[in-house]
Design an enzyme around this catalytic site. Structure first.
Site, PDB file in Angstrom:
ATOM      1  NE  ARG A  90      -9.561  13.667 -18.740  1.00  0.00           N
ATOM      2  CZ  ARG A  90     -10.015  13.980 -17.516  1.00  0.00           C
ATOM      3  NH1 ARG A  90     -11.047  14.755 -17.393  1.00  0.00           N
ATOM      4  NH2 ARG A  90      -9.409  13.509 -16.444  1.00  0.00           N
ATOM      5  NE  ARG A 128      -7.273  12.579  -6.394  1.00  0.00           N
ATOM      6  CZ  ARG A 128      -7.394  13.041  -7.637  1.00  0.00           C
ATOM      7  NH1 ARG A 128      -7.382  14.338  -7.874  1.00  0.00           N
ATOM      8  NH2 ARG A 128      -7.484  12.195  -8.650  1.00  0.00           N
ATOM      9  NE  ARG A 161     -10.632  10.472  -8.604  1.00  0.00           N
ATOM     10  CZ  ARG A 161     -10.521  11.423  -9.530  1.00  0.00           C
ATOM     11  NH1 ARG A 161     -10.684  12.696  -9.184  1.00  0.00           N
ATOM     12  NH2 ARG A 161     -10.227  11.125 -10.780  1.00  0.00           N
TER      13      ARG A 161
HETATM   14  P1  AMP Z   1     -11.190  13.582 -13.375  1.00  0.00           P
HETATM   15  O1  AMP Z   1     -11.988  13.675 -12.098  1.00  0.00           O
HETATM   16  O2  AMP Z   1     -11.246  14.827 -14.202  1.00  0.00           O
HETATM   17  O3  AMP Z   1      -9.778  13.084 -13.146  1.00  0.00           O
HETATM   18  O4  AMP Z   1     -11.920  12.460 -14.271  1.00  0.00           O
HETATM   19  C1  AMP Z   1     -12.043  11.137 -13.812  1.00  0.00           C
HETATM   20  C2  AMP Z   1     -12.396  10.213 -14.973  1.00  0.00           C
HETATM   21  O5  AMP Z   1     -13.649  10.604 -15.562  1.00  0.00           O
HETATM   22  C3  AMP Z   1     -11.414  10.203 -16.133  1.00  0.00           C
HETATM   23  O6  AMP Z   1     -10.288   9.369 -15.916  1.00  0.00           O
HETATM   24  C4  AMP Z   1     -12.310   9.687 -17.271  1.00  0.00           C
HETATM   25  O7  AMP Z   1     -12.560   8.303 -17.135  1.00  0.00           O
HETATM   26  C5  AMP Z   1     -13.627  10.421 -16.982  1.00  0.00           C
HETATM   27  N1  AMP Z   1     -13.643  11.760 -17.632  1.00  0.00           N
HETATM   28  C6  AMP Z   1     -13.715  12.973 -17.013  1.00  0.00           C
HETATM   29  N2  AMP Z   1     -13.718  13.970 -17.915  1.00  0.00           N
HETATM   30  C7  AMP Z   1     -13.634  13.388 -19.130  1.00  0.00           C
HETATM   31  C8  AMP Z   1     -13.566  13.882 -20.463  1.00  0.00           C
HETATM   32  N3  AMP Z   1     -13.568  15.197 -20.725  1.00  0.00           N
HETATM   33  N4  AMP Z   1     -13.494  12.975 -21.478  1.00  0.00           N
HETATM   34  C9  AMP Z   1     -13.490  11.660 -21.248  1.00  0.00           C
HETATM   35  N5  AMP Z   1     -13.537  11.111 -20.012  1.00  0.00           N
HETATM   36  C10 AMP Z   1     -13.610  11.966 -18.956  1.00  0.00           C
END
Ligand code: AMP
Length: 221
Positions: A90, A128, A161
């Protein structure tokens, strides 16, 4: 050999759904950093509490934490034949780390960018609902469960979530524009980024991805 497939796209673009389809049909493990971090957030530790707060506010967990998680998870034997990354990288430092990981593991990197109009993202994220036990994902507008608030598969309650609220969604989308979009240039310059239109049904999007992966396979073999 599929190598490492990176699924990119803003929150709500359908990365998780496509990861699941690709994982099943290509027999590849899915490394979803958001899920791994949600697991960490459930642990009773300083790191767990810090991650929980960062996630619910929609901020990014520090790169060092991600580096440890990704290195550890992708060095497991099931990742040897390739794997799917959902939600990673990211940031630019994460992308640089992934270059080293891919080199060490002798894996090719392919990035797939799932594009979806912004107003559609709001509906997808705001509607969601996720199963508290099996993780199945529903949407109150486009894919409701048969009984409201209950998972069709295992009868467990569905939850929203903590980061799918208006303030966190806004923050996550703007962080995506600021930190993650620049990675497109990084992968595009290297000829490793492929765009797909994510506004269709999951099957339609999957079809596009399957076609371009097939074409890429033919081009390099
Ligand atoms: P997601 O399920 O991919 O939407 O991730 C949910 C949350 O997890 C994000 O909003 C971040 O707080 C954290 N997160 C997930 N992947 C990353 C990443 N590659 N870098 C930093 N934070 C992450």
């Amino acid at each position: 050999m599929p190598g490492i497939l990176i699924l990119m796209g803003p929150q709500g673009a359908g990365k998780g759904t496509q990861a699941q389809l690709l994982g099943e049909r290509m027999s590849l493990p899915i490394v979803a950093t958001g899920d791994i971090l949600r697991e960490v957030a459930r642990s009773d530790s300083d790191l767990g509490r810090a991650v929980k707060e960062i996630q619910s506010e929609g901020r990014l967990v520090p790169d060092e934490v991600l580096a440890r998680i990704v290195q550890e998870r992708t060095s497991q034997p099931d990742c040897r034949g390739g794997y799917i990354l959902d939600g990673f990288p990211r940031t630019l430092p994460q992308a640089q780390l992934l270059e080293d990981v891919a080199k060490d593991q002798v894996q090719r990197l392919t990035a797939i960018n799932i594009e979806v109009p912004r107003e559609m993202l709001w509906r997808r994220l705001g509607g969601r609902r996720t199963c508290s036990r099996c993780g199945a994902v529903y949407n109150i507008y486009s894919k409701p469960s048969k009984i409201e608030g209950v998972c069709d598969l295992d009868g467990q309650p569905l939850f929203t979530r903590s980061d799918d609220n208006e303030e966190s969604i806004l923050r996550r989308l703007s962080l995506y524009d600021e930190k993650t979009r620049p990675l497109f240039d990084y992968y595009r310059e290297a000829g490793r980024l492929f765009d797909v239109d994510g506004s269709g049904s999951p099957e339609e999007v999957f079809e596009q991805i399957a076609q371009l992966l097939g074409a890429r396979e033919r081009a390099v073999s």
